[in-house]
Design an enzyme around this catalytic site. Structure first.
Site, PDB file in Angstrom:
ATOM      1  N   SER A 142      11.879 -16.006   0.139  1.00  0.00           N
ATOM      2  CA  SER A 142      13.217 -15.521  -0.156  1.00  0.00           C
ATOM      3  C   SER A 142      13.083 -14.165  -0.843  1.00  0.00           C
ATOM      4  O   SER A 142      12.437 -14.065  -1.876  1.00  0.00           O
ATOM      5  CB  SER A 142      13.908 -16.540  -1.077  1.00  0.00           C
ATOM      6  OG  SER A 142      15.168 -16.061  -1.472  1.00  0.00           O
ATOM      7  N   LYS A 168      14.013 -15.183   4.299  1.00  0.00           N
ATOM      8  CA  LYS A 168      15.411 -15.169   3.854  1.00  0.00           C
ATOM      9  C   LYS A 168      15.621 -13.911   3.041  1.00  0.00           C
ATOM     10  O   LYS A 168      14.823 -13.604   2.155  1.00  0.00           O
ATOM     11  CB  LYS A 168      15.660 -16.422   3.008  1.00  0.00           C
ATOM     12  CG  LYS A 168      16.931 -16.441   2.200  1.00  0.00           C
ATOM     13  CD  LYS A 168      17.288 -17.878   1.835  1.00  0.00           C
ATOM     14  CE  LYS A 168      17.329 -18.109   0.340  1.00  0.00           C
ATOM     15  NZ  LYS A 168      17.594 -19.531   0.009  1.00  0.00           N
ATOM     16  N   LYS A 170      18.418 -11.771   0.654  1.00  0.00           N
ATOM     17  CA  LYS A 170      19.671 -11.867  -0.076  1.00  0.00           C
ATOM     18  C   LYS A 170      20.592 -10.742   0.369  1.00  0.00           C
ATOM     19  O   LYS A 170      20.149  -9.598   0.509  1.00  0.00           O
ATOM     20  CB  LYS A 170      19.392 -11.742  -1.586  1.00  0.00           C
ATOM     21  CG  LYS A 170      18.560 -12.888  -2.147  1.00  0.00           C
ATOM     22  CD  LYS A 170      19.375 -14.161  -2.208  1.00  0.00           C
ATOM     23  CE  LYS A 170      18.610 -15.274  -2.899  1.00  0.00           C
ATOM     24  NZ  LYS A 170      19.405 -16.508  -2.975  1.00  0.00           N
ATOM     25  N   ASP A 195      21.306 -14.893   2.731  1.00  0.00           N
ATOM     26  CA  ASP A 195      21.920 -15.727   1.696  1.00  0.00           C
ATOM     27  C   ASP A 195      22.797 -14.842   0.808  1.00  0.00           C
ATOM     28  O   ASP A 195      22.302 -13.907   0.183  1.00  0.00           O
ATOM     29  CB  ASP A 195      20.814 -16.398   0.858  1.00  0.00           C
ATOM     30  CG  ASP A 195      21.352 -17.384  -0.171  1.00  0.00           C
ATOM     31  OD1 ASP A 195      22.584 -17.503  -0.310  1.00  0.00           O
ATOM     32  OD2 ASP A 195      20.526 -18.036  -0.850  1.00  0.00           O
ATOM     33  N   GLU A 220      23.532 -18.337   4.685  1.00  0.00           N
ATOM     34  CA  GLU A 220      23.584 -19.311   3.589  1.00  0.00           C
ATOM     35  C   GLU A 220      24.671 -18.911   2.591  1.00  0.00           C
ATOM     36  O   GLU A 220      24.745 -17.760   2.163  1.00  0.00           O
ATOM     37  CB  GLU A 220      22.203 -19.357   2.905  1.00  0.00           C
ATOM     38  CG  GLU A 220      22.056 -20.426   1.820  1.00  0.00           C
ATOM     39  CD  GLU A 220      20.595 -20.575   1.357  1.00  0.00           C
ATOM     40  OE1 GLU A 220      19.669 -20.529   2.205  1.00  0.00           O
ATOM     41  OE2 GLU A 220      20.377 -20.709   0.143  1.00  0.00           O
ATOM     42  N   ASP A 245      24.531 -24.287   0.247  1.00  0.00           N
ATOM     43  CA  ASP A 245      23.565 -24.449  -0.845  1.00  0.00           C
ATOM     44  C   ASP A 245      24.345 -24.880  -2.094  1.00  0.00           C
ATOM     45  O   ASP A 245      24.529 -26.087  -2.332  1.00  0.00           O
ATOM     46  CB  ASP A 245      22.812 -23.120  -1.016  1.00  0.00           C
ATOM     47  CG  ASP A 245      21.839 -23.094  -2.174  1.00  0.00           C
ATOM     48  OD1 ASP A 245      21.604 -24.137  -2.783  1.00  0.00           O
ATOM     49  OD2 ASP A 245      21.286 -22.012  -2.489  1.00  0.00           O
ATOM     50  N   LYS A 269      18.418 -28.805  -2.585  1.00  0.00           N
ATOM     51  CA  LYS A 269      17.593 -28.474  -3.747  1.00  0.00           C
ATOM     52  C   LYS A 269      17.588 -29.727  -4.583  1.00  0.00           C
ATOM     53  O   LYS A 269      18.647 -30.174  -5.060  1.00  0.00           O
ATOM     54  CB  LYS A 269      18.189 -27.306  -4.515  1.00  0.00           C
ATOM     55  CG  LYS A 269      18.084 -26.024  -3.712  1.00  0.00           C
ATOM     56  CD  LYS A 269      18.392 -24.802  -4.498  1.00  0.00           C
ATOM     57  CE  LYS A 269      18.164 -23.583  -3.620  1.00  0.00           C
ATOM     58  NZ  LYS A 269      18.849 -22.401  -4.146  1.00  0.00           N
ATOM     59  N   GLY A 297      14.473 -23.890  -2.912  1.00  0.00           N
ATOM     60  CA  GLY A 297      13.634 -23.679  -4.091  1.00  0.00           C
ATOM     61  C   GLY A 297      14.443 -23.022  -5.189  1.00  0.00           C
ATOM     62  O   GLY A 297      15.537 -22.501  -4.935  1.00  0.00           O
TER      63      GLY A 297
HETATM   64  O1  OSB Z   1      20.367 -19.269  -3.487  1.00  0.00           O
HETATM   65  O2  OSB Z   1      18.646 -20.098  -2.632  1.00  0.00           O
HETATM   66  C1  OSB Z   1      19.188 -19.531  -3.575  1.00  0.00           C
HETATM   67  C2  OSB Z   1      16.583 -18.648  -6.197  1.00  0.00           C
HETATM   68  C3  OSB Z   1      17.306 -18.860  -7.333  1.00  0.00           C
HETATM   69  C4  OSB Z   1      18.617 -19.254  -7.242  1.00  0.00           C
HETATM   70  C5  OSB Z   1      19.206 -19.441  -6.003  1.00  0.00           C
HETATM   71  C6  OSB Z   1      18.489 -19.232  -4.855  1.00  0.00           C
HETATM   72  C7  OSB Z   1      17.155 -18.793  -4.951  1.00  0.00           C
HETATM   73  C8  OSB Z   1      16.325 -18.449  -3.814  1.00  0.00           C
HETATM   74  C9  OSB Z   1      14.845 -18.476  -3.953  1.00  0.00           C
HETATM   75  O3  OSB Z   1      16.787 -18.037  -2.782  1.00  0.00           O
HETATM   76  C10 OSB Z   1      14.252 -19.804  -3.799  1.00  0.00           C
HETATM   77  C11 OSB Z   1      12.801 -19.851  -4.152  1.00  0.00           C
HETATM   78  O4  OSB Z   1      12.033 -19.053  -3.615  1.00  0.00           O
HETATM   79  O5  OSB Z   1      12.398 -20.674  -4.977  1.00  0.00           O
HETATM   80 MG    MG Z   2      20.911 -20.090  -1.620  1.00  0.00          MG
END
Ligand code: OSB
Ligand code: MG
Length: 376
Positions: A142, A168, A170, A195, A220, A245, A269, A297
């Site tokens: 991510s 992924k 952001k 996301d 997402e 999510d 999660k 995660g």
């Molecule tokens: O939205 O998936 C999310 C991390 C922190 C809070 C929200 C998210 C995320 C990630 C990273 O996208 C997930 C990871 O690599 O652990």
């Molecule tokens: Mg997310």
């Protein structure tokens, strides 16, 4: 199974907050973090211990539960019940927590530590208690919002070189079509998902329709967590699967999403939905209702990362999720063995009993900013 996983009573519960620097700040549509502060739990029964990590962050930006709310509920309500209980097994946890509403993250932390301890006592790796076969899992990375597009393209290039199965990125308003089109011209076949962490509204359906042209495997959480109706209005207008999510805290939310057709993928999660058992129930529900699942995660240290890996190894989590190498986030971790990708981009389950990780207690002490001990 219950007999095999009975851990009797817990003698001692130790809560820690550690604060680990991230290799670089993680930036999303809602904010930026430079450290991962994590609430940890060590449960001891006789000569054996089990560990759990709380998914909550310091700030209530991604989700309303925080480290402090989790600590309050764990130390004030949940752990006192645990210390009084006998005949403890992972499956008695949800009964033990009856009447304490919400607060999935500290509940999951405790359930995880009980699972770890139960598996160590039984002399089996955790995936066996989850019904898994111990197969290696697919990886995913991510990538936060960087200062410029070239930085992001470089990060993707290194991820592709490492053979990550899914990337992924952001997005947020104004950082969406520009980056997705730049990524697609360099990486036309990349397994790419975006996301938004809830940055858009139904008024942004035109943007979603333009994103729809880039063969994204998932968008997402485009809209706010509570807006399942809005997600269904977006999903109706585009072919790209929406992933939920933050919207999904458990089976009730998933059932609403099924009824409303709010999306096609649920990001499980395990901290957010209340633990491993709840995650498996949610996965079964989703698969029966034609929703796909992926394992999310929360920037976990090696402790929480191991639970995610065991969970994703269960049949049903076919899509790659958020599980990346330790070095993606941390130069130094608090467990002995870092998570790494193999030559095909897969992640092997940690060996050994329980979660399979060995906590480096010296490092826990070094990064610790808080500690509390509760005894039976
Ligand atoms: O939205 O998936 C999310 C991390 C922190 C809070 C929200 C998210 C995320 C990630 C990273 O996208 C997930 C990871 O690599 O652990
Ligand atoms: Mg997310």
């Amino acid at each position: 199974m219950t007999g095999m996983t009975d851990i009797g009573t817990i003698d001692k519960a130790e809560l820690f907050i550690v604060k680990l620097p991230l290799v670089s700040p993680f930036v999303t549509s809602y904010g930026s973090v430079s450290h991962r502060e994590s609430l940890l739990l060590k449960l001891t029964s006789g000569k054996l211990s089990g560990w759990g990590e709380c998914a909550a962050f310091r700030d209530p930006d991604y989700y309303h539960e925080t480290i402090d709310t989790s600590l309050h509920i764990a130390a004030g309500y949940l752990i006192p019940r645990l210390l009084k209980a006998s005949g403890i097994t992972p499956s008695t946890m949800s009964g033990l927590f009856t009447g304490i509403r919400g607060h999935h993250m500290p509940k999951a932390m405790i359930e995880n530590a009980v699972f770890d301890l139960a598996a160590r006592m039984a002399g089996v790796p955790l995936f066996k208690l989850l019904g898994g076969r111990g197969k290696r899992i697919r990886s995913g990375i991510s990538l936060g919002i960087p200062p410029d597009i070239d930085t992001l393209l470089d990060q993707i290039r290194s991820a592709v070189k490492k053979k990550y199965h899914r990337v992924k990125v952001k997005i947020k308003k104004g950082w969406d079509l520009n980056i997705v089109s730049a990524i697609r011209s360099d990486f036309p076949y990349l397994n790419l998902v975006v996301d938004a962490n809830g940055d858009y509204t139904v008024d942004d359906i035109p943007v979603m329709q333009m994103l729809d042209k880039f063969d994204l495997k998932m968008i997402e959480q485009p809209l706010a967590a509570g807006d399942l109706l809005g997600h269904s209005k977006v999903q109706e207008k585009i072919d790209t699967p929406l992933g939920l999510d933050e919207s999904i805290n458990g089976i009730h939310d998933a059932a609403n999403a099924v009824f409303l057709k709010s999306g096609r993928i649920i990001c499980i999660k395990q901290g957010r939905v209340g633990g491993l058992s709840k995650s498996l129930e949610l996965m079964d529900f989703c698969l029966k209702n034609d929703l796909k699942v992926c394992c999310g995660g929360m920037l976990e240290t090696g402790i929480g990362r191991a639970f995610n890996i065991h969970l994703q190894s269960v049949d049903g989590f076919e899509l790659p999720g958020d599980i990346s190498e330790t070095s993606r986030y941390f130069e130094e971790d608090i467990v002995m063995e870092p998570v790494v990708l193999d030559q095909d981009g897969y992640i092997n389950l940690p060996g050994g009993n329980g979660s399979g990780t060995q906590v480096d207690e010296e490092k826990v002490e070094r990064f610790m900013v808080f500690r509390k001990i509760l005894k039976r």
